[in-house]
Design a protein around this motif. Structure first.
Motif, PDB file in Angstrom:
ATOM      1  N   GLY A 132      -1.014   7.950   9.463  1.00 14.76           N
ATOM      2  CA  GLY A 132      -1.885   8.565   8.547  1.00 14.76           C
ATOM      3  C   GLY A 132      -1.122   9.096   7.456  1.00 14.76           C
ATOM      4  O   GLY A 132      -1.953   9.927   6.881  1.00 14.76           O
ATOM      5  N   LYS A 133      -0.079   8.651   6.893  1.00 10.88           N
ATOM      6  CA  LYS A 133       0.638   9.191   6.023  1.00 10.88           C
ATOM      7  C   LYS A 133       0.313   8.803   4.591  1.00 10.88           C
ATOM      8  O   LYS A 133      -0.132   7.705   4.434  1.00 10.88           O
ATOM      9  N   VAL A 134       0.324   9.643   3.458  1.00 13.45           N
ATOM     10  CA  VAL A 134      -0.010   9.431   2.288  1.00 13.45           C
ATOM     11  C   VAL A 134       1.192   9.787   1.467  1.00 13.45           C
ATOM     12  O   VAL A 134       1.918  10.611   1.651  1.00 13.45           O
ATOM     13  N   ALA A 135       1.274   8.888   0.201  1.00  9.05           N
ATOM     14  CA  ALA A 135       2.465   8.848  -0.435  1.00  9.05           C
ATOM     15  C   ALA A 135       2.064   9.551  -2.011  1.00  9.05           C
ATOM     16  O   ALA A 135       0.899   9.003  -2.743  1.00  9.05           O
ATOM     17  N   PHE A 136       2.608  10.420  -2.504  1.00 12.39           N
ATOM     18  CA  PHE A 136       2.520  10.961  -3.789  1.00 12.39           C
ATOM     19  C   PHE A 136       3.984  10.595  -4.421  1.00 12.39           C
ATOM     20  O   PHE A 136       4.987  10.553  -4.119  1.00 12.39           O
TER      21      PHE A 136
ATOM     22  N   GLY B 264       0.813  -1.232  -0.029  1.00 15.27           N
ATOM     23  CA  GLY B 264       0.077  -0.015   0.183  1.00 15.27           C
ATOM     24  C   GLY B 264       1.077   1.298  -0.003  1.00 15.27           C
ATOM     25  O   GLY B 264       2.178   1.126  -0.074  1.00 15.27           O
ATOM     26  N   GLY B 265       0.275   2.514  -0.078  1.00 12.44           N
ATOM     27  CA  GLY B 265       0.992   3.594   0.336  1.00 12.44           C
ATOM     28  C   GLY B 265       1.936   3.845  -0.799  1.00 12.44           C
ATOM     29  O   GLY B 265       1.844   3.936  -1.908  1.00 12.44           O
ATOM     30  N   GLN B 266       3.430   4.083  -0.258  1.00 16.52           N
ATOM     31  CA  GLN B 266       4.337   3.924  -1.326  1.00 16.52           C
ATOM     32  C   GLN B 266       4.379   3.123  -2.299  1.00 16.52           C
ATOM     33  O   GLN B 266       4.769   3.270  -3.565  1.00 16.52           O
ATOM     34  N   GLY B 267       4.338   1.781  -1.771  1.00 15.07           N
ATOM     35  CA  GLY B 267       4.427   0.550  -2.429  1.00 15.07           C
ATOM     36  C   GLY B 267       3.319   0.761  -3.802  1.00 15.07           C
ATOM     37  O   GLY B 267       3.631   0.439  -4.936  1.00 15.07           O
TER      38      GLY B 267
ATOM     39  N   LEU C 123       1.019  10.903 -12.152  1.00 15.11           N
ATOM     40  CA  LEU C 123       0.971  11.247 -10.522  1.00 15.11           C
ATOM     41  C   LEU C 123       0.169  10.458  -9.857  1.00 15.11           C
ATOM     42  O   LEU C 123      -1.129  10.289 -10.206  1.00 15.11           O
ATOM     43  N   ALA C 124       0.744   9.686  -8.953  1.00 15.95           N
ATOM     44  CA  ALA C 124       0.196   8.863  -8.380  1.00 15.95           C
ATOM     45  C   ALA C 124       0.097   9.154  -6.863  1.00 15.95           C
ATOM     46  O   ALA C 124       0.960   9.897  -6.368  1.00 15.95           O
ATOM     47  N   MET C 125      -1.063   8.822  -5.968  1.00 16.11           N
ATOM     48  CA  MET C 125      -1.239   9.193  -4.703  1.00 16.11           C
ATOM     49  C   MET C 125      -2.048   7.878  -4.172  1.00 16.11           C
ATOM     50  O   MET C 125      -2.898   7.146  -4.607  1.00 16.11           O
ATOM     51  N   ALA C 126      -1.441   7.521  -2.954  1.00 15.77           N
ATOM     52  CA  ALA C 126      -1.915   6.434  -2.125  1.00 15.77           C
ATOM     53  C   ALA C 126      -1.574   6.541  -0.603  1.00 15.77           C
ATOM     54  O   ALA C 126      -0.798   7.029  -0.144  1.00 15.77           O
ATOM     55  N   GLY C 127      -2.665   6.306  -0.099  1.00 11.24           N
ATOM     56  CA  GLY C 127      -2.790   6.179   1.546  1.00 11.24           C
ATOM     57  C   GLY C 127      -2.340   4.789   2.069  1.00 11.24           C
ATOM     58  O   GLY C 127      -2.222   3.809   1.279  1.00 11.24           O
TER      59      GLY C 127
END
Length: 611
Positions: free
Chosen positions: A77-81, A35-38, A61-65
């Motif tokens: 609660g971090k989110v990755a762009f 998830g997230g960065q992965g 541009l990708a975004m993932a919690g």
């Protein structure tokens, strides 16, 4: 059967056609990328064509919690762009603590993939299955506080907003993305949004997120909260913020970069030390979304020439970049420059280091007051630093020369300026003078997005001498640093995929994560399986970069680190020699199983199931 803890869908939006669709993913995908960065790295790795212009419509541009986003996990609660970076030409991710990640999951998507380019300034509106590309003409030119205020008035105060400022519109390669006064600051991803005519992402999610084992998860949350609150660092961090160790870094370690790395001890440090300013200027604590360990501060200036400044900060990295790196000991000026960076949407590290670089050029006569338009000098830092930040964000005057960071500025200026440009891969370094921290110097080189303290987090092991599996770490030695940095990089990839704040790594070692992941998703992992996922993510970034021609030749440390020893203080005389640099890089390549040029081998990619 639907997975627990995941929505099981990735939303793709094409800004060119204004069409969207959600594609499902299965348990195999979750086990492979977590998830997230992965998830974000996987989207960019497979979605961006070779040679794509980072500021062209082919970039993604990708975004993932993270896995923990939306659940009661302290600091989770971090989110990755992620995107191909216009600053470094690499696959770069930037992590923030805003509410946009959890909201995306409540809307029904674990990740968002944005492709194409809108015909005119636009914003993306997501409300569960309702996906719309809307006109943003009235938002263009507005700052990062005005934009969410306007959009919340339009759509309701419960929507979450991530947006760019004017710097992103003007394609500054150090532009950031803002949400809730938190920033995805590094590597110019705000410019990627600007290049797509995308001013903001607005989300309202009304779906429940259902964990696999609610009672078990709640028990874990309470147990870990007690551990946080019992730790001495909890008290220091919540009273003084991330800058609480600024004095220690200066006085005890002597590795606080000052005046563009010309010095490593800032003599005026007490004036920007939070032990001084927190009691005077902080009016309340602030926290990232859903965090129970608030290290953010509301810093307010109520009188004097900077009256009216009110920011979430000042964080340690910014105390360095807009403070020590510029010789600026006026904390109110640092706060104002910080506020301008946030409003205009620029990374404070890159902006401050670039200004400090220009100040050294004026010190050496390479640029003049006539070139700049005013005294960009150490003794005028209080006025000059905020003034230059404002010029950079708006690309006005000499600010346009500096608006894309030190590498681009040095090339534009010429006249030997490149000798004083401190960066790796085109990214300005954070607040650690690696001449006195050799392993962290290696981490600056191997970081896939350019000089970074968070991709390996190796500053902490070298400063305190121990972490995770190791004791007695000597910051002045190169021994075993290649192996250790490769392992901590894998560790941090796991962290950025579950969505944990890295300030928790002293509490949550990887061995403690499986029980949390299982309580949320029902999926079981061993520590080794999680680290293998981290290794896969790092190798994907490395393979992407090699494909784009970014190899070992581009990783090297700048002349200041290799040629100029630290002049004074506890680390006096230290530097990283060319021989030491190459020894550590060779060791790192062997530890990674990569070629000596920094390219993941076909055998390594096959071993990690990377296609």
């Amino acid at each position: 059967m639907k997975m627990k803890g995941y929505t099981g869908k990735i939303l793709k939006v094409d800004l060119t056609t204004e069409k969207s669709h959600a594609r499902p993913f299965d348990e195999k995908h979750a086990r492979k990328y977590l998830g997230g960065q992965g998830f974000a790295v996987e989207i960019v790795y497979h979605g961006v064509p070779k040679g794509a212009d980072p500021l062209g419509p082919q970039n993604v541009l990708a975004m993932a919690g993270g896995v923990f986003d939306g659940f009661p996990v302290g600091t989770g609660g971090k989110v990755a762009f992620a995107a191909k970076s216009p600053a470094t030409n690499t696959l770069a991710e930037s992590i923030m603590g805003g509410s946009i990640g959890p909201e995306l999951r409540h809307a029904g998507y674990d990740a968002l993939e944005i492709v194409g380019k809108a015909e005119s300034p636009s914003y993306l509106y997501i409300e569960n299955e309702r996906i719309e590309v809307k006109d943003a003409a009235d938002l263009w030119g507005k700052d990062t506080r005005q934009v969410p205020e306007m959009l919340k008035k339009r759509h309701g105060w419960d929507v979450k907003v991530a947006c760019i400022g004017v710097a992103g519109e003007k394609l500054s390669k150090i532009a950031s993305i803002d949400c809730d006064d938190r920033q995805a600051g590094r590597a110019g991803l705000g410019a990627v949004m600007g290049s797509k005519n995308l001013k903001a992402i607005v989300i309202r999610g009304t779906n429940d997120l259902v964990p696999a084992e609610p009672k078990k998860l709640l028990g874990i949350a309470f147990r870990y909260q007690k551990i946080y609150e019992a730790a001495p660092s909890f008290i220091e961090d919540t009273k003084y913020g991330t800058g609480e160790f600024l004095g220690w870094i200066n006085k005890e370690k002597g590795v606080f970069p000052t005046r563009n790395f010309q010095e490593s001890v800032f003599a005026e440090r007490e004036k920007i030390d939070p032990y001084y300013w927190a009691p005077k200027y902080v009016t309340k604590n602030k926290a990232c979304f859903a965090c129970t360990k608030p290290c953010g501060k509301l810093f307010e200036v109520k009188s004097g020439k900077f009256a009216g400044v009110a920011i979430d900060g000042i964080e340690y990295e910014t105390l360095y970049s807009l403070g020590g790196a510029c010789g600026n000991s006026d904390v109110e000026s640092v706060a104002r420059a910080n506020e301008l960076c946030d409003l205009l949407g620029m990374d404070t590290i890159s902006a401050g280091v670039t200004i400090g670089f220009a100040m050294e050029l004026m010190q050496r006569g390479i640029i003049t007051e006539k070139d700049v338009g005013f005294k960009l000098t150490w003794d005028n830092a209080s006025d000059a630093v905020p003034r230059m930040v404002e010029m950079m964000g708006n690309r006005r005057g000499f600010g346009d020369v500096l608006a894309d960071g030190v590498k681009v500025a040095a090339k534009k200026i010429g006249k030997g300026a490149e000798r004083y440009a401190v960066h790796t891969k085109g990214l300005e370094p954070p607040a650690y003078d690696v001449r006195g921290m050799k392993g962290h110097g290696l981490a600056y080189m191997t970081s896939t997005r350019g000089a970074c303290h968070l991709r390996a987090g190796f500053y902490a092991p070298e400063l305190v001498g121990k972490f995770w599996k190791w004791e007695g770490i000597d910051r002045a030695s190169t021994a075993n640093k290649g192996f250790m940095v490769s392992q901590t990089e894998n560790f941090m990839c796991v962290y950025d995929s579950v969505g944990l704040c890295k300030f928790s790594r002293g509490f949550y070692l990887i061995a403690k994560l499986p029980e949390v992941i299982e309580a949320i998703t029902g999926l079981t992992f061993t520590e080794d399986e999680l680290l293998k996922i981290g290794e896969r993510i790092h190798n994907m970034k490395g393979a992407f970069n090699a494909r784009e021609g970014v190899t070992r030749k581009d990783w090297l440390l700048p002349p200041r680190i290799l040629q100029d020893p630290i002049p004074e203080g506890p680390s006096k005389g230290q530097k990283i020699s060319v021989e030491e640099m190459n020894t550590m890089l060779d060791d790192y390549m062997k530890a990674r199983g990569w070629t000596m040029d920094g390219v993941p081998t076909p055998e390594k990619l096959k071993e990690l199931d990377i296609d």
